[in-house]
Design a protein around this motif. Structure first.
Motif, PDB file in Angstrom:
ATOM      1  N   SER A   1      -3.020   6.993   5.242  1.00 11.24           N
ATOM      2  CA  SER A   1      -2.554   5.574   4.768  1.00 11.24           C
ATOM      3  C   SER A   1      -3.874   5.155   3.764  1.00 11.24           C
ATOM      4  O   SER A   1      -3.601   4.726   2.817  1.00 11.24           O
ATOM      5  CB  SER A   1      -2.815   4.883   6.061  1.00 11.24           C
ATOM      6  OG  SER A   1      -1.915   5.231   6.825  1.00 11.24           O
ATOM      7  N   GLU A   2      -4.929   5.431   4.076  1.00 12.08           N
ATOM      8  CA  GLU A   2      -6.134   5.023   3.102  1.00 12.08           C
ATOM      9  C   GLU A   2      -5.928   5.617   1.890  1.00 12.08           C
ATOM     10  O   GLU A   2      -6.159   4.982   0.722  1.00 12.08           O
ATOM     11  CB  GLU A   2      -7.571   5.420   3.894  1.00 12.08           C
ATOM     12  CG  GLU A   2      -8.590   4.921   3.088  1.00 12.08           C
ATOM     13  CD  GLU A   2     -10.115   5.533   3.748  1.00 12.08           C
ATOM     14  OE1 GLU A   2      -9.949   5.721   4.942  1.00 12.08           O
ATOM     15  OE2 GLU A   2     -11.046   5.744   2.902  1.00 12.08           O
ATOM     16  N   GLY A   3      -5.653   6.955   1.618  1.00 12.50           N
ATOM     17  CA  GLY A   3      -5.686   7.680   0.574  1.00 12.50           C
ATOM     18  C   GLY A   3      -4.419   7.017  -0.161  1.00 12.50           C
ATOM     19  O   GLY A   3      -4.562   6.943  -1.562  1.00 12.50           O
TER      20      GLY A   3
ATOM     21  N   GLY B   1       1.006  -1.188   0.002  1.00 12.48           N
ATOM     22  CA  GLY B   1       0.104  -0.159  -0.253  1.00 12.48           C
ATOM     23  C   GLY B   1       0.750   1.342   0.213  1.00 12.48           C
ATOM     24  O   GLY B   1       0.182   2.291  -0.090  1.00 12.48           O
TER      25      GLY B   1
ATOM     26  N   GLN C   1      -3.198  12.585  -3.217  1.00 11.78           N
ATOM     27  CA  GLN C   1      -3.960  12.820  -1.730  1.00 11.78           C
ATOM     28  C   GLN C   1      -3.309  14.346  -1.240  1.00 11.78           C
ATOM     29  O   GLN C   1      -4.181  14.939  -0.380  1.00 11.78           O
ATOM     30  CB  GLN C   1      -3.318  11.769  -0.956  1.00 11.78           C
ATOM     31  CG  GLN C   1      -3.578  10.408  -1.220  1.00 11.78           C
ATOM     32  CD  GLN C   1      -5.241  10.297  -1.649  1.00 11.78           C
ATOM     33  OE1 GLN C   1      -5.996  10.553  -0.633  1.00 11.78           O
ATOM     34  NE2 GLN C   1      -5.385   9.919  -2.974  1.00 11.78           N
TER      35      GLN C   1
ATOM     36  N   ASP D   1      -2.924  11.556   8.740  1.00 10.48           N
ATOM     37  CA  ASP D   1      -2.695  10.075   8.128  1.00 10.48           C
ATOM     38  C   ASP D   1      -3.283   9.836   6.727  1.00 10.48           C
ATOM     39  O   ASP D   1      -4.513   9.971   6.795  1.00 10.48           O
ATOM     40  CB  ASP D   1      -3.232   9.300   9.327  1.00 10.48           C
ATOM     41  CG  ASP D   1      -2.976   7.823   8.918  1.00 10.48           C
ATOM     42  OD1 ASP D   1      -2.507   7.421   7.981  1.00 10.48           O
ATOM     43  OD2 ASP D   1      -3.375   7.090   9.810  1.00 10.48           O
TER      44      ASP D   1
ATOM     45  N   GLN E   1      -3.363   4.252  -0.110  1.00 12.38           N
ATOM     46  CA  GLN E   1      -3.614   3.037  -0.775  1.00 12.38           C
ATOM     47  C   GLN E   1      -4.620   3.181  -2.198  1.00 12.38           C
ATOM     48  O   GLN E   1      -4.405   2.374  -3.106  1.00 12.38           O
ATOM     49  CB  GLN E   1      -4.757   2.200   0.171  1.00 12.38           C
ATOM     50  CG  GLN E   1      -4.804   0.755  -0.321  1.00 12.38           C
ATOM     51  CD  GLN E   1      -3.891  -0.109  -0.548  1.00 12.38           C
ATOM     52  OE1 GLN E   1      -2.852  -0.409   0.227  1.00 12.38           O
ATOM     53  NE2 GLN E   1      -3.864  -0.714  -1.723  1.00 12.38           N
ATOM     54  N   ARG E   2      -5.699   4.174  -1.868  1.00  6.80           N
ATOM     55  CA  ARG E   2      -6.511   4.169  -3.056  1.00  6.80           C
ATOM     56  C   ARG E   2      -5.853   4.855  -3.975  1.00  6.80           C
ATOM     57  O   ARG E   2      -6.133   4.338  -5.373  1.00  6.80           O
ATOM     58  CB  ARG E   2      -7.614   5.182  -2.502  1.00  6.80           C
ATOM     59  CG  ARG E   2      -8.816   5.268  -3.543  1.00  6.80           C
ATOM     60  CD  ARG E   2     -10.191   5.855  -2.518  1.00  6.80           C
ATOM     61  NE  ARG E   2      -9.652   7.287  -2.285  1.00  6.80           N
ATOM     62  CZ  ARG E   2      -9.605   7.900  -1.085  1.00  6.80           C
ATOM     63  NH1 ARG E   2     -10.237   7.264  -0.164  1.00  6.80           N
ATOM     64  NH2 ARG E   2      -9.525   9.061  -0.775  1.00  6.80           N
TER      65      ARG E   2
END
Lengths: 364, 364, 364
Positions: free
Chosen positions: C249-251, C110, C176, C247, C253-254
């Motif tokens: 992290s999610e972005g 990721g 992001q 943070d 990964q996307r």
């Protein structure tokens, strides 16, 4: 959030105690006037509206008193001093320890009394608008940013988070309000650059709603306040419900930790232990944040001496900084021609970045 | 999110039913053209593109029809009327109750039909671009803000959330889109000030991507749409996946509660019960939001009479406002010279805040 | 977050290995100088500072080396080339597979190596400032945006996420960083429009902290860096703690999914399988993102030929794009007079939107 709600209750209770102490409800550092749903709060804490215990107390009192006054829909803040909205924080605990004691009572962990003032303002049911005709620095700038809206006068208004020059970061919510409003990159510039931002730049950064020609500021803000107060019933509440302030609990805690950490650094033996060292640094007049360019020229700012000292407060369970400002009739020159070797040089923050604008001086 | 996805399914099913009702698939309030991956939607709901049931139905239909058309990568919205993109919402349920019934069917709790239109637009797989040559107010402004991008013509375009003047707040997602895009302080100003923002100010606030000279708007937006449509396969999907719209479920609920609450306020006996009272307020021509300064002068806006009334709709399980606009050939004066005592005065929203710009009139 | 922290550890370990490989610690693509708490990193990877393995390695090395150097409070990045800060990414794995192998080792799921560079920069304990005198595109623009602050020269600096023209989206955090900094609507315009943004526009979008007259950029940034470095102990740490990076992290990964998905699209049989097809597209000089208007005229950009190819990398467990840039002495014309039928036409991105500015040409 629970902590913040508890704090609001505490404030209310504190106000009752303060009211009981006072024989009358008059405010000593501000004036309050009502008209057609608009409460006008004129800050008048001569000479330069330092945010001291008296003014903090009065601001909390007036916000608390107005909270349940359903005849008031808008609270407009302005200053009796055309050059200063709120010059900066001045926690002169020495003079009024009891009042401060009451203010600080029962404040929950993670929310200090300065953050508390900002949070009370953010949670006010009425619309809060700041008319910024002059300067607001430090805790004064935090107050401006915590309000729902703020409008500044081109060439006269200025905002500055100057805490870094004194070895701390803003500790009254300012870091969180700024990060949310102007973005992390510009918030870091504001906080670490510690410069004074004129109204046009503050608008471009999103710090102010808008910069207006100085001669139109009164009419614009007064008209906006009047128009909002004249809206049909319930619209203000509905708008403030739909556009709710973000929960900053985590950010307040992080800011408070960062802020308090500066007072009790083991690595340096504690800055509080050597106030003269820090004070000596700030005694250099070139170290002080102050208006430049059009702001300086129009506002004829008249500071000549800034000193400060650190004071410990068991009431806050932390140490707070205090500094004092003397106002005289000596005008600050708009440029600095001398740079001593090894001394910090102040850069000039350009007033605007439009390519067509006149060149802005930088470090000579 | 589950609710929203359910809603999208509902919209699709509704469209099938609408299509089954109609003998043909033509749109009555817009025109659709395809070319090289760009679908051009020209809103044409004379006289001023009111967002009525017919237009809402057509917009939902065209978005649904294009959703699975992989030959289309960009949807560009413009108006057949150079002065109005979408003048405002006009829920004339009286005329087309069945169509509205279909639109409102099966809408989940917390997402009303206006928010639903915005959400369909936000979730569209294609890139959606608004070319704003004229005015967009109320639900029309919400549509503009829900699109992926929007560009406005300097001196002609205008955006306004004028709902507050009618006693409500924006209820179609506008409060949430604005808070996200321009920040809470400016969103409160937009919603509670209820003024019209010209393109330059809207750009400075971040509401529009950019304000462009009116004569270049067509070429810029058409070129951007064409360029994006010509990108290699999969880039549009990848970009929209990486830069995903935020989940606004909670905000939609808060907005809907605030919005609906204005229709059923026990304290006032229910505003819906006395439409004449509210209507009388709005019959004052000075109360209406409309372009000022350069916008008014260039657009030659020709409204002369605005009336409105509240109507109850069991279909929506809530009450929705309706108001009607008549267009005549009478030009609105660009300044207001009379202020009757006790009447609300409208401030002039300055067109720009640059120090060098000409003074902007405020309430005289 | 755990993944990112692991990655930071990996970077440190990788650097030790790289250092062990090298007989000396000199940097081949940048110069490092220290003075009074400011580390000045001058990128010098002739001819146009392509972000290749060597430069990525050096940037990671210098950031790692400075991380624990408490004598450094500010890291200021500038370029030895006045026209290019970092022209774009150039992953010439062919030439230095071992070095890239080390860089990519142990990168968690990721977070790809490009995002890793941005994340190292965002987590740097020192204040990071970019002095943008020339162009930064693709991964170069991502680097600029990941820094704490960035200031650009009016008429010379330019930022562009040009990846879309090559069939991908930014994959090093850019989507992001942009969504967070300029909002979703403008981020989509930047990424999908793939244009070059001059400093003034980038400031208005919030992408840069500020656009400054070119002749003042050095003094402003150097002064700001010096002032921050001269702050009392602990202030930089406190400010960076209080105003922490979000943070992502999610972005990440996307973004990574969207980015990598472009390399392995089954529908097209995999773009990587036919580099010539994609390369042919890019060989059209009108397809290349490059400066226009004042930027082009002042910077005298001299690219004439851009080619690129896709290369598969088992080291990254994904495919990365590579493209190569040749610099010659042929000046790019500032206007394009020919548009072949059926070919993509490039629009000119206006340099500014102020009504008073000169008309900006669009595709004729």
């Amino acid at each position: 959030m629970i902590q913040l709600l508890c704090f609001l209750d505490t404030v209310v209770r504190t106000q009752f105690r303060l009211a009981a102490m006072n024989q009358h409800n008059d405010y000593t550092t501000l004036r309050l006037a009502h008209e057609n749903g608009v409460a006008r709060v004129t800050i008048d804490n001569a000479p330069v509206n330092v945010l001291d215990v008296a003014l903090m107390t009065d601001l909390l009192r007036v916000l608390t008193a107005l909270r349940d006054d359903h005849s008031v829909r808008v609270i407009a803040f302005e200053s009796a001093n055309p050059d200063f909205f709120i010059a900066h924080v001045d926690m002169s605990l020495v003079d009024q320890p009891d009042a401060f004691d009451l203010l600080a009572a029962d404040i929950p962990d993670g929310v200090n009394v300065f953050q508390g003032l900002g949070e009370v303002l953010r949670r006010q049911p009425q619309v809060t608008i700041v008319k910024l005709a002059g300067l607001a620095r430090g805790g004064g700038a935090e107050f401006v940013t915590a309000a729902d809206m703020a409008f500044g006068a081109v060439g006269r208004a200025g905002l500055g988070q100057v805490e870094a020059l004194m070895g701390i970061v803003p500790g009254g919510g300012g870091t969180q309000y700024l990060a949310d409003r102007v973005g992390r990159n510009r918030a870091l510039e504001v906080v670490l650059g510690a410069g004074l931002f004129d109204a046009a730049t503050a608008e471009r950064y999103g710090w102010l709603n808008r910069a207006l020609p100085a001669e139109h500021l009164d009419a614009f803000v007064d008209g906006l306040a009047r128009d909002i107060a004249a809206l049909p019933d319930g619209v203000v509440e509905a708008a403030k419900h739909a556009i709710a302030p973000a929960d900053l609990s985590e950010g307040y805690q992080r800011e408070h930790d960062a802020w308090r950490g500066q007072f009790v650094r083991p690595a340096t033996g504690g800055r509080a232990a050597d106030p003269r060292r820090a004070g000596a640094r700030c005694s250099d007049p070139r170290r002080r944040a102050r208006p430049r360019g059009p702001v300086a020229q129009s506002a004829q700012v008249t500071e000549t001496s800034v000193g400060w000292a650190w004071r410990s407060s068991a009431l806050l369970d932390c140490v707070v900084s205090t500094w004092f400002l003397m106002v005289t009739d000596v005008e600050i020159p708009s440029t600095e021609s001398v740079d001593e070797p090894g001394k910090r040089r102040r850069r000039h923050l350009p007033a605007a970045s439009a390519p067509s604008s006149a060149p802005r001086g930088n470090t000579p």
